[in-house]
Enzyme design. Sequence first.
Site, PDB file in Angstrom:
ATOM      1  N   GLY A   1      76.181  19.841  56.810  1.00 46.04           N
ATOM      2  CA  GLY A   1      76.489  19.652  58.473  1.00 46.04           C
ATOM      3  C   GLY A   1      75.132  19.608  58.943  1.00 46.04           C
TER       4      GLY A   1
ATOM      5  CB  THR B   1      85.208  18.416  55.840  1.00 49.82           C
ATOM      6  OG1 THR B   1      84.342  19.682  56.212  1.00 49.82           O
ATOM      7  CG2 THR B   1      85.653  17.722  57.354  1.00 49.82           C
TER       8      THR B   1
ATOM      9  NE  ARG C   1      77.296  25.720  58.870  1.00 50.37           N
ATOM     10  CZ  ARG C   1      77.807  24.001  59.028  1.00 50.37           C
ATOM     11  NH1 ARG C   1      78.943  24.507  58.635  1.00 50.37           N
ATOM     12  NH2 ARG C   1      77.448  23.658  57.866  1.00 50.37           N
ATOM     13  CB  VAL C   2      78.820  25.875  64.438  1.00 52.83           C
ATOM     14  CG1 VAL C   2      79.746  24.729  65.425  1.00 52.83           C
ATOM     15  CG2 VAL C   2      80.003  26.794  65.608  1.00 52.83           C
ATOM     16  N   GLY C   3      79.194  23.395  61.834  1.00 50.26           N
ATOM     17  CA  GLY C   3      78.755  22.695  61.008  1.00 50.26           C
ATOM     18  C   GLY C   3      78.760  21.664  62.306  1.00 50.26           C
ATOM     19  CG  ASP C   4      78.876  17.671  60.108  1.00 52.43           C
ATOM     20  OD1 ASP C   4      79.657  18.749  59.071  1.00 52.43           O
ATOM     21  OD2 ASP C   4      80.180  17.077  59.868  1.00 52.43           O
TER      22      ASP C   4
ATOM     23  CB  THR D   1      82.748  15.355  54.292  1.00 54.78           C
ATOM     24  OG1 THR D   1      82.889  16.235  53.969  1.00 54.78           O
ATOM     25  CG2 THR D   1      82.847  13.769  53.304  1.00 54.78           C
ATOM     26  N   GLY D   2      80.258  16.771  53.840  1.00 52.10           N
ATOM     27  CA  GLY D   2      79.070  17.203  53.620  1.00 52.10           C
ATOM     28  C   GLY D   2      78.631  18.201  54.053  1.00 52.10           C
TER      29      GLY D   2
HETATM   30  N1  ASP Z   1      80.729  19.061  56.851  1.00 51.52           N
HETATM   31  C1  ASP Z   1      81.487  20.617  56.795  1.00 51.52           C
HETATM   32  C2  ASP Z   1      80.725  21.520  57.362  1.00 51.52           C
HETATM   33  O1  ASP Z   1      79.360  21.100  57.092  1.00 51.52           O
HETATM   34  C3  ASP Z   1      81.655  20.460  55.488  1.00 51.52           C
HETATM   35  C4  ASP Z   1      81.761  19.739  53.942  1.00 51.52           C
HETATM   36  O2  ASP Z   1      82.522  18.273  54.221  1.00 51.52           O
HETATM   37  O3  ASP Z   1      81.893  20.140  53.324  1.00 51.52           O
HETATM   38  O4  ASP Z   1      80.694  22.432  58.012  1.00 51.52           O
END
Ligand code: ASP
Length: 320
Positions: free
Chosen positions: A234, A180, A208-211, A231-232
């Site tokens: 979510g 992200t 699916r929806v992330g953070d 990031t990471g």
């Molecule tokens: N945070 C993002 C999500 O979970 C993915 C990412 O940052 O790699 O959708």
Amino acid sequence: MGTRRDFLKLTGLAGTSAMVPSVFSGIKKTTKPIVLSTWDHGVTANKVSWDILSKNGTALDAVEQGVRKVESNPKGTTVGIGGSPDRDGFVTLDACIMNHKNECGSVAFLQNIEHPISVARKVMEETQHVMLVGEGASQFAQEQGFKSKDLLTEESKKAWEKWLETSEYEPVVNIENHDTIASIALDAQGNLAGACTTSGMAYKMHGRVGDSPIIGAGLFVDNEVGAACGTGLGEAIIRTAGSTIIVEMMRNGISPQDACKAAVERIIEKHDDLTNVQVGYLAINKNGEYGGYSVYDGFTYAIRSDEENEYLSSEFKISQ
Ligand code: ASP
């Protein structure tokens, strides 16, 4: 500036494939304006943002324009065009933006629009709402003049077809070092803003929806205090209200670096199994102090100010 190890100026480095981040420790502080962005594509975003910030532009314009550049890169498999699809082959995008007046806009599960961040800004500026999702978000984007575009590139389609052979879902983050794009900035007027945009986890469940589009999870800005973004994985960020708690810790006088670290420790505390739970946070406060911290090593970010133009490895809790 605090102690620095392994210092490497970015000058002449941006745009080359062999970008090697340097590692800083201690309190990091610089003069405003400042922009901070995640991963190696943060270097690209910061370049655009800096053109705006250095000419007295607003933090809001800077972060929006910076991340748009990354959304347009078809080679980036985690943001905008070229983003990896979900398990059913659809590229679905999440993004949010927040300004210095606690105004914010967000889109989630948006398809076929190259610049979700700008749709999020339109939600903020043109509607009474904060968040639009799915078909409603697409409809709004079209009404606002955004053109429909197929975001699945040949490369990302091929990679998805290969994945379909086994269809094993492993939320691997950090491996490709290119996730992200989230940016937070403090402009010359002393105002903060942030933007966050992503195609989310590759091969996620449809819907699916992330953070990243969740205000307070992937991004939070409070102009009295500071801004934070993540990031990471979510799900881990949402479960711990990541960016919100970082800003609240800064409100209580904790430095951006220590606040990011404490938010990472919260994630570690709340997970019995940390397999693939990689999260990286960035934060900045009104005084120009900034920091980054991640669960595992491998998280990188870029900083740009008058004094700094660097690509850094964040400090981390666990060595992989
Ligand atoms: N945070 C993002 C999500 O979970 C993915 C990412 O940052 O790699 O959708």
